[in-house]
Design a protein around this motif. Structure first.
Motif, PDB file in Angstrom:
ATOM      1  N   LEU A  73       0.824  -1.207   0.000  1.00 57.01           N
ATOM      2  CA  LEU A  73       0.000   0.000   0.000  1.00 57.01           C
ATOM      3  C   LEU A  73       0.860   1.260   0.000  1.00 57.01           C
ATOM      4  O   LEU A  73       0.630   2.188  -0.778  1.00 57.01           O
ATOM      5  CB  LEU A  73      -0.945   0.007   1.205  1.00 57.01           C
ATOM      6  N   LEU A  74       1.873   1.289   0.863  1.00 55.15           N
ATOM      7  CA  LEU A  74       2.750   2.457   0.924  1.00 55.15           C
ATOM      8  C   LEU A  74       3.501   2.671  -0.387  1.00 55.15           C
ATOM      9  O   LEU A  74       3.590   3.790  -0.891  1.00 55.15           O
ATOM     10  CB  LEU A  74       3.734   2.318   2.085  1.00 55.15           C
ATOM     11  N   LEU A  75       4.026   1.589  -0.949  1.00 55.20           N
ATOM     12  CA  LEU A  75       4.746   1.713  -2.218  1.00 55.20           C
ATOM     13  C   LEU A  75       3.819   2.124  -3.352  1.00 55.20           C
ATOM     14  O   LEU A  75       4.203   2.908  -4.226  1.00 55.20           O
ATOM     15  CB  LEU A  75       5.455   0.405  -2.559  1.00 55.20           C
ATOM     16  N   LEU A  76       2.605   1.615  -3.347  1.00 51.33           N
ATOM     17  CA  LEU A  76       1.653   1.990  -4.383  1.00 51.33           C
ATOM     18  C   LEU A  76       1.386   3.489  -4.359  1.00 51.33           C
ATOM     19  O   LEU A  76       1.422   4.157  -5.403  1.00 51.33           O
ATOM     20  CB  LEU A  76       0.331   1.229  -4.196  1.00 51.33           C
ATOM     21  N   VAL A  77       1.165   4.027  -3.170  1.00 52.39           N
ATOM     22  CA  VAL A  77       0.898   5.466  -3.048  1.00 52.39           C
ATOM     23  C   VAL A  77       2.116   6.273  -3.494  1.00 52.39           C
ATOM     24  O   VAL A  77       1.986   7.248  -4.247  1.00 52.39           O
ATOM     25  CB  VAL A  77       0.499   5.816  -1.597  1.00 52.39           C
ATOM     26  N   LEU A  78       3.300   5.889  -3.063  1.00 50.70           N
ATOM     27  CA  LEU A  78       4.503   6.619  -3.440  1.00 50.70           C
ATOM     28  C   LEU A  78       4.777   6.532  -4.937  1.00 50.70           C
ATOM     29  O   LEU A  78       5.119   7.520  -5.582  1.00 50.70           O
ATOM     30  CB  LEU A  78       5.703   6.103  -2.651  1.00 50.70           C
ATOM     31  N   LEU A  79       4.619   5.343  -5.510  1.00 48.75           N
ATOM     32  CA  LEU A  79       4.883   5.183  -6.936  1.00 48.75           C
ATOM     33  C   LEU A  79       3.839   5.889  -7.787  1.00 48.75           C
ATOM     34  O   LEU A  79       4.151   6.426  -8.849  1.00 48.75           O
ATOM     35  CB  LEU A  79       4.991   3.701  -7.292  1.00 48.75           C
ATOM     36  N   GLU A  80       2.607   5.915  -7.343  1.00 46.75           N
ATOM     37  CA  GLU A  80       1.578   6.662  -8.067  1.00 46.75           C
ATOM     38  C   GLU A  80       1.886   8.156  -8.050  1.00 46.75           C
ATOM     39  O   GLU A  80       1.704   8.848  -9.038  1.00 46.75           O
ATOM     40  CB  GLU A  80       0.191   6.406  -7.474  1.00 46.75           C
ATOM     41  N   ASN A  81       2.371   8.642  -6.910  1.00 44.87           N
ATOM     42  CA  ASN A  81       2.747  10.051  -6.829  1.00 44.87           C
ATOM     43  C   ASN A  81       3.896  10.351  -7.782  1.00 44.87           C
ATOM     44  O   ASN A  81       3.886  11.363  -8.485  1.00 44.87           O
ATOM     45  CB  ASN A  81       3.134  10.408  -5.387  1.00 44.87           C
ATOM     46  N   ALA A  82       4.889   9.474  -7.817  1.00 41.67           N
ATOM     47  CA  ALA A  82       6.021   9.671  -8.724  1.00 41.67           C
ATOM     48  C   ALA A  82       5.560   9.617 -10.174  1.00 41.67           C
ATOM     49  O   ALA A  82       6.005  10.409 -11.007  1.00 41.67           O
ATOM     50  CB  ALA A  82       7.095   8.614  -8.461  1.00 41.67           C
ATOM     51  N   GLY A  83       4.655   8.697 -10.487  1.00 39.46           N
ATOM     52  CA  GLY A  83       4.128   8.595 -11.848  1.00 39.46           C
ATOM     53  C   GLY A  83       3.350   9.829 -12.253  1.00 39.46           C
ATOM     54  O   GLY A  83       3.451  10.305 -13.384  1.00 39.46           O
ATOM     55  N   LYS A  84       2.587  10.368 -11.325  1.00 38.26           N
ATOM     56  CA  LYS A  84       1.805  11.585 -11.597  1.00 38.26           C
ATOM     57  C   LYS A  84       2.739  12.750 -11.895  1.00 38.26           C
ATOM     58  O   LYS A  84       2.523  13.511 -12.836  1.00 38.26           O
ATOM     59  CB  LYS A  84       0.917  11.901 -10.401  1.00 38.26           C
ATOM     60  N   ARG A  85       3.780  12.893 -11.102  1.00 41.31           N
ATOM     61  CA  ARG A  85       4.720  13.985 -11.322  1.00 41.31           C
ATOM     62  C   ARG A  85       5.467  13.805 -12.640  1.00 41.31           C
ATOM     63  O   ARG A  85       5.720  14.773 -13.347  1.00 41.31           O
ATOM     64  CB  ARG A  85       5.688  14.103 -10.146  1.00 41.31           C
ATOM     65  N   SER A  86       5.790  12.576 -12.986  1.00 39.28           N
ATOM     66  CA  SER A  86       6.453  12.313 -14.260  1.00 39.28           C
ATOM     67  C   SER A  86       5.534  12.658 -15.429  1.00 39.28           C
ATOM     68  O   SER A  86       5.966  13.244 -16.427  1.00 39.28           O
ATOM     69  CB  SER A  86       6.862  10.838 -14.329  1.00 39.28           C
TER      70      SER A  86
END
Length: 132
Positions: A73-86
């Motif tokens: 769950l934590l990694l999903l949220v962090l990776l989604e945030n990184a993907g959004k910024r990218s």
């Protein structure tokens, strides 16, 4: 041409990253590399060989399920945030290209009036007028 601000300038104003954004970037950098995969494999191996130390097999299973669920769950949220910024960075690059193309077309419209409509369509499609 001075009537609009440059899209690159608007991007430059957003360079001040928050501590959370720096954390997301650092986390993304680390979890997207092979060593993180091997750390995960090591955790599973340690969990698997620890079965004799658990009195109850269900507790042993709950331990790995709980840990993996929370980490996922934590990694999903962090990776989604990184993907959004990218995605936002890629969109900004496209906006800069569209702005440059529309400026070029606008300058050429002085010699070819048929480009005037195309410049307007491009600006409307990309939303350049709304941004500036």
């Amino acid at each position: 041409m001075e009537r609009r601000s440059n899209a690159a300038e608007s991007r430059g104003q957003q360079d001040g990253r928050t501590p959370f954004e720096r954390f997301v970037e650092a986390t993304y950098d680390r979890v997207s590399r092979a060593p993180f995969f091997f750390v995960c494999v090591a955790i599973v191996v340690v969990w698997f060989v620890s079965v004799p130390f658990w009195a109850d097999l269900k507790s042993w299973q709950y331990a790995i399920h709980t840990v993996s669920s929370v980490l996922s769950l934590l990694l999903l949220v962090l990776l989604e945030n990184a993907g959004k910024r990218s995605e936002e960075a890629a969109q900004e690059k496209l906006n800069v290209l569209a702005e440059a193309l529309s400026d070029l077309m606008e300058s050429q419209a002085q010699h070819d009036p048929s480009l005037t409509a195309s410049v307007r369509k491009l600006r409307d499609a990309v939303g350049l007028e709304a941004r500036h």
